[in-house]
Design an enzyme around this catalytic site. Sequence first.
Site, PDB file in Angstrom:
ATOM      1  N   SER A 117       0.923  -1.365   0.101  1.00 15.27           N
ATOM      2  CA  SER A 117      -0.018  -0.012   0.178  1.00 15.27           C
ATOM      3  C   SER A 117       0.763   1.390  -0.018  1.00 15.27           C
ATOM      4  O   SER A 117       0.272   2.378  -0.340  1.00 15.27           O
ATOM      5  CB  SER A 117      -0.809  -0.089   1.229  1.00 15.27           C
ATOM      6  OG  SER A 117      -0.248   0.330   2.250  1.00 15.27           O
ATOM      7  N   LYS A 155      -0.325   4.549   6.765  1.00 15.63           N
ATOM      8  CA  LYS A 155      -0.911   5.414   5.540  1.00 15.63           C
ATOM      9  C   LYS A 155      -0.532   6.808   5.773  1.00 15.63           C
ATOM     10  O   LYS A 155      -0.015   7.009   6.734  1.00 15.63           O
ATOM     11  CB  LYS A 155      -2.245   5.324   5.690  1.00 15.63           C
ATOM     12  CG  LYS A 155      -2.894   3.807   5.112  1.00 15.63           C
ATOM     13  CD  LYS A 155      -3.448   3.878   3.798  1.00 15.63           C
ATOM     14  CE  LYS A 155      -3.577   2.283   3.394  1.00 15.63           C
ATOM     15  NZ  LYS A 155      -4.461   1.614   4.408  1.00 15.63           N
TER      16      LYS A 155
END
Lengths: 196, 196
Positions: A117, A155
């Site tokens: 990610s 993130k």
Amino acid sequence: MTQLEQKILTFISEFIAKHNQSPTMKEIGSAMSIQSRGTVHRYVQSLVSKGQLRRQGKGWRSIRLTPQNERSLTILPLVGAIEEGKPLQPILEQSELNVSASLLGPDRFVLKVTGDSMIDAGILDGDFVIIRKTDSADNDTIVVALIDDGEVALKRMRKHGDRIELIPANKNRLSLIYPTERVHIQGIVIGQLRFL
Amino acid sequence: MTQLEQKILTFISEFIAKHNQSPTMKEIGSAMSIQSRGTVHRYVQSLVSKGQLRRQGKGWRSIRLTPQNERSLTILPLVGAIEEGKPLQPILEQSELNVSASLLGPDRFVLKVTGDSMIDAGILDGDFVIIRKTDSADNDTIVVALIDDGEVALKRMRKHGDRIELIPANKNRLSLIYPTERVHIQGIVIGQLRFL
DNA sequence: TAAATTAGAGAACAATTGGAGAACATTTAG
DNA sequence: CTAAATGTTCTCCAATTGTTCTCTAATTTA
């Protein structure tokens, strides 16, 4: 430095990092399961005489760290910089790369990353990221966040009023937006390393 | 050095890397299935006289490695693994990440990377790469190569007979192919790190 | 086969490490 | 100032470790 002296030094270092104040003999003793202040004092004196600690003034909580223990060791020779199709540029000023001074600390830990990610941020599957513990972060920093006390996300973070957007660094994935109260920041990424 | 002495030396070296302290005679004995501290002591003395170990001071745990056997160490707590949208997976088995044991060594050095030629391999502008010195490398490893004794390249390498292809990890750049004699491998990338 | 070498066990002693607590001095809080 | 808490010095003690031995058994070598 004996084993227990080492433990005591670590405890003092972490105590100072946490409370911004050195512990008393009694507090050290409690942490080490030593009842006698006299015994603790002997260890502290020993560490002082070995140059691992120093005393400032005469009052309570007067233990101080020596510079060597505020940072730890140097590590690797840094020989130069690579730039596209140019000769190697020697780095003269700083000839050593001090990994630990920048990355280590009592509030640091490491996570191994699985998944892709954050691939566009150069964090690949299998990499290790070094985290500094904190419960708040600036916009656009990469954070470790706990969502609903269950899953963990690595993130980039951006706040929008009472919502938090968690942005992956991967074009094939979408941002997730959560109410602020569902997201608990665990720390921010301050470094990354990879073993090949 | 006998076989058992070699085993003991390795054990001591690994013990120090792990615990940051040398083992006692008894601990060495336990690991080697030797009951007698006296016997262990004899082996240690033998290693000292052969220059493989030295003693510092008189106390316990005073065995030290000689520079040839030395590795410095830096340990970070490794708390878990992150995987996409799953709960944090605690890593129980090995709870510490030993940076230097894997990365350090007398044949290692660091380069700072400028440019984006390896961006698809997760090596970004400003990263540091750890190099192990060698003059040969396998196909598809990332190498530091000197071309015509002038410019330096950080590229993936592939041999084609008497030619060497240097492949950037960047879709916007092209491979370069040189005759073998114009390319001098300086080392291969064994690690990478980044400070944010 | 006999002697030398190697390897381990364990006793005995010295040194170091680790702890308790008394007694007194000093510092800090109220 | 006064009392409580802390720092300091000290003695006594226990446990562990390092070191030096001798003894024994197995293995190798002459």
